[in-house]
Motif scaffolding. Structure first.
Motif, PDB file in Angstrom:
ATOM      1  N   LYS A   1     -67.801 -37.987 -77.895  1.00  0.00           N
ATOM      2  CA  LYS A   1     -68.061 -39.422 -78.038  1.00  0.00           C
ATOM      3  C   LYS A   1     -68.582 -39.737 -79.445  1.00  0.00           C
ATOM      4  N   ASN A   2     -69.453 -38.886 -79.985  1.00  0.00           N
ATOM      5  CA  ASN A   2     -69.938 -39.088 -81.353  1.00  0.00           C
ATOM      6  C   ASN A   2     -68.785 -39.057 -82.355  1.00  0.00           C
ATOM      7  N   ARG A   3     -67.841 -38.162 -82.160  1.00  0.00           N
ATOM      8  CA  ARG A   3     -66.676 -38.098 -83.049  1.00  0.00           C
ATOM      9  C   ARG A   3     -65.832 -39.370 -82.930  1.00  0.00           C
ATOM     10  N   ILE A   4     -65.644 -39.839 -81.709  1.00  0.00           N
ATOM     11  CA  ILE A   4     -64.858 -41.058 -81.488  1.00  0.00           C
ATOM     12  C   ILE A   4     -65.519 -42.252 -82.169  1.00  0.00           C
ATOM     13  N   VAL A   5     -66.823 -42.370 -82.034  1.00  0.00           N
ATOM     14  CA  VAL A   5     -67.562 -43.469 -82.673  1.00  0.00           C
ATOM     15  C   VAL A   5     -67.431 -43.376 -84.196  1.00  0.00           C
ATOM     16  N   TYR A   6     -67.519 -42.166 -84.731  1.00  0.00           N
ATOM     17  CA  TYR A   6     -67.338 -41.960 -86.174  1.00  0.00           C
ATOM     18  C   TYR A   6     -65.984 -42.522 -86.626  1.00  0.00           C
ATOM     19  N   TYR A   7     -64.917 -42.161 -85.906  1.00  0.00           N
ATOM     20  CA  TYR A   7     -63.584 -42.633 -86.278  1.00  0.00           C
ATOM     21  C   TYR A   7     -63.429 -44.134 -86.048  1.00  0.00           C
ATOM     22  N   SER A   8     -64.140 -44.680 -85.078  1.00  0.00           N
ATOM     23  CA  SER A   8     -64.043 -46.129 -84.847  1.00  0.00           C
ATOM     24  C   SER A   8     -64.589 -46.903 -86.045  1.00  0.00           C
ATOM     25  N   GLU A   9     -65.609 -46.355 -86.697  1.00  0.00           N
ATOM     26  CA  GLU A   9     -66.153 -47.004 -87.898  1.00  0.00           C
ATOM     27  C   GLU A   9     -65.138 -46.991 -89.038  1.00  0.00           C
ATOM     28  N   ILE A  10     -64.421 -45.905 -89.184  1.00  0.00           N
ATOM     29  CA  ILE A  10     -63.377 -45.844 -90.217  1.00  0.00           C
ATOM     30  C   ILE A  10     -62.295 -46.871 -89.909  1.00  0.00           C
ATOM     31  N   ALA A  11     -61.862 -46.936 -88.651  1.00  0.00           N
ATOM     32  CA  ALA A  11     -60.822 -47.907 -88.273  1.00  0.00           C
ATOM     33  C   ALA A  11     -61.305 -49.337 -88.490  1.00  0.00           C
ATOM     34  N   ARG A  12     -62.567 -49.592 -88.184  1.00  0.00           N
ATOM     35  CA  ARG A  12     -63.115 -50.939 -88.364  1.00  0.00           C
ATOM     36  C   ARG A  12     -63.085 -51.332 -89.847  1.00  0.00           C
ATOM     37  N   LYS A  13     -63.416 -50.389 -90.732  1.00  0.00           N
ATOM     38  CA  LYS A  13     -63.449 -50.677 -92.167  1.00  0.00           C
ATOM     39  C   LYS A  13     -62.065 -50.661 -92.811  1.00  0.00           C
ATOM     40  N   CYS A  14     -61.192 -49.762 -92.360  1.00  0.00           N
ATOM     41  CA  CYS A  14     -59.949 -49.501 -93.081  1.00  0.00           C
ATOM     42  C   CYS A  14     -58.690 -49.973 -92.358  1.00  0.00           C
ATOM     43  N   GLY A  15     -58.793 -50.267 -91.076  1.00  0.00           N
ATOM     44  CA  GLY A  15     -57.597 -50.555 -90.299  1.00  0.00           C
ATOM     45  C   GLY A  15     -57.234 -52.025 -90.247  1.00  0.00           C
ATOM     46  N   SER A  16     -56.030 -52.259 -89.764  1.00  0.00           N
ATOM     47  CA  SER A  16     -55.556 -53.624 -89.525  1.00  0.00           C
ATOM     48  C   SER A  16     -56.005 -54.056 -88.132  1.00  0.00           C
ATOM     49  N   GLU A  17     -55.574 -55.222 -87.719  1.00  0.00           N
ATOM     50  CA  GLU A  17     -55.895 -55.710 -86.377  1.00  0.00           C
ATOM     51  C   GLU A  17     -55.342 -54.772 -85.295  1.00  0.00           C
ATOM     52  N   LYS A  18     -54.182 -54.165 -85.552  1.00  0.00           N
ATOM     53  CA  LYS A  18     -53.596 -53.215 -84.585  1.00  0.00           C
ATOM     54  C   LYS A  18     -54.532 -52.038 -84.337  1.00  0.00           C
ATOM     55  N   GLU A  19     -55.060 -51.459 -85.400  1.00  0.00           N
ATOM     56  CA  GLU A  19     -55.958 -50.313 -85.248  1.00  0.00           C
ATOM     57  C   GLU A  19     -57.252 -50.724 -84.536  1.00  0.00           C
ATOM     58  N   LYS A  20     -57.745 -51.901 -84.842  1.00  0.00           N
ATOM     59  CA  LYS A  20     -58.957 -52.392 -84.175  1.00  0.00           C
ATOM     60  C   LYS A  20     -58.693 -52.617 -82.687  1.00  0.00           C
ATOM     61  N   ASN A  21     -57.517 -53.145 -82.357  1.00  0.00           N
ATOM     62  CA  ASN A  21     -57.151 -53.320 -80.942  1.00  0.00           C
ATOM     63  C   ASN A  21     -56.966 -51.976 -80.246  1.00  0.00           C
ATOM     64  N   ALA A  22     -56.410 -51.007 -80.954  1.00  0.00           N
ATOM     65  CA  ALA A  22     -56.263 -49.666 -80.377  1.00  0.00           C
ATOM     66  C   ALA A  22     -57.632 -49.099 -80.029  1.00  0.00           C
ATOM     67  N   PHE A  23     -58.623 -49.328 -80.883  1.00  0.00           N
ATOM     68  CA  PHE A  23     -59.963 -48.817 -80.594  1.00  0.00           C
ATOM     69  C   PHE A  23     -60.600 -49.519 -79.406  1.00  0.00           C
ATOM     70  N   LYS A  24     -60.269 -50.764 -79.187  1.00  0.00           N
ATOM     71  CA  LYS A  24     -60.774 -51.442 -77.986  1.00  0.00           C
ATOM     72  C   LYS A  24     -60.267 -50.715 -76.736  1.00  0.00           C
ATOM     73  N   ILE A  25     -59.003 -50.336 -76.748  1.00  0.00           N
ATOM     74  CA  ILE A  25     -58.413 -49.596 -75.632  1.00  0.00           C
ATOM     75  C   ILE A  25     -59.115 -48.243 -75.461  1.00  0.00           C
ATOM     76  N   ILE A  26     -59.284 -47.526 -76.571  1.00  0.00           N
ATOM     77  CA  ILE A  26     -59.923 -46.205 -76.502  1.00  0.00           C
ATOM     78  C   ILE A  26     -61.323 -46.319 -75.914  1.00  0.00           C
ATOM     79  N   LEU A  27     -62.106 -47.239 -76.412  1.00  0.00           N
ATOM     80  CA  LEU A  27     -63.494 -47.368 -75.958  1.00  0.00           C
ATOM     81  C   LEU A  27     -63.569 -47.811 -74.511  1.00  0.00           C
ATOM     82  N   GLU A  28     -62.622 -48.633 -74.050  1.00  0.00           N
ATOM     83  CA  GLU A  28     -62.565 -48.996 -72.622  1.00  0.00           C
ATOM     84  C   GLU A  28     -62.289 -47.764 -71.750  1.00  0.00           C
ATOM     85  N   LYS A  29     -61.431 -46.888 -72.213  1.00  0.00           N
ATOM     86  CA  LYS A  29     -61.003 -45.742 -71.423  1.00  0.00           C
ATOM     87  C   LYS A  29     -62.060 -44.636 -71.345  1.00  0.00           C
ATOM     88  N   ILE A  30     -62.903 -44.567 -72.357  1.00  0.00           N
ATOM     89  CA  ILE A  30     -63.934 -43.523 -72.317  1.00  0.00           C
ATOM     90  C   ILE A  30     -65.239 -44.076 -71.769  1.00  0.00           C
TER      91      ILE A  30
END
Length: 188
Positions: free
Chosen positions: A159-188
């Motif tokens: 979970k710590n690793r996932i949160v780490y990558y979510s911060e990168i996606a939040r800073k560097c990703g487009s809306e698609k990547e941010k939406n993908a992280f919403k799905i990931i966080l819902e599933k875990i």
């Protein structure tokens, strides 16, 4: 026809694998196809006990869709994609795929040996590396392990690793990547 013609390079290439279940419906899952020589037709993939492995064992084939859609990767990591995500069922081609390939597959221990037998390039487009997309792929590796294991200490580490990558996606990703992280966080 060689792997490079469909965008594969040496190393691990993340794609959406599609296999057929016994009832004929489609099983979808992101997997990493291991390529040692992209000028050849041969590759391999590590297959753990899963529906994908069962289907490969029964049918002897696997389809790969080369796609750059973080939401599709996130959805396919946790559930099979429904027919509404496909532009074609035979061969199985996900909407927005840049290429599809069909491989003959035979199991050897924990791996499937793949041989490219058919495919088509659907789109030729340039794409710069997006750190947000890469962060989604890395997080999905950890997220699928997170939902599969029982050890609470290991789950906390993942979970710590996932949160780490979510911060990168939040800073560097487009809306698609941010939406993908919403799905990931819902599933875990």
């Amino acid at each position: 026809m060689r792997l490079a013609d469909f965008g594969f390079t040496e190393g691990i290439n993340e794609i959406i694998a599609i296999t057929r279940k016994a009832d004929g419906s489609l099983n979808t899952a992101p997997i990493g196809i291991i390529v040692e020589d992209c000028s050849s037709r041969m590759a391999r993939v590590r297959l753990y006990r899963s529906h994908t492995r069962e289907n490969v064992e029964r049918e002897g084939r696997l389809f790969a869709n080369v796609i750059w859609d973080a939401v599709i990767f996130a959805l396919a990591s946790f559930d099979d994609l429904g027919p509404e995500y496909f532009e074609s069922i035979n061969p199985p081609v996900i909407k927005g795929a840049m290429a599809w390939c069909e491989f003959s597959a035979r199991l050897e221990g924990g791996y499937a040996v793949l041989e490219l037998v058919d495919g088509e390039v659907l789109q030729r487009q340039f794409r710069a590396v997006n750190r947000g997309f890469n962060a989604v792929i890395e997080a999905l590796v950890h997220a699928t392990r997170f939902v599969a294991i029982k050890d609470e200490a290991k789950k906390a580490e993942l979970k710590n690793r996932i949160v780490y990558y979510s911060e990168i996606a939040r800073k560097c990703g487009s809306e698609k990547e941010k939406n993908a992280f919403k799905i990931i966080l819902e599933k875990i």
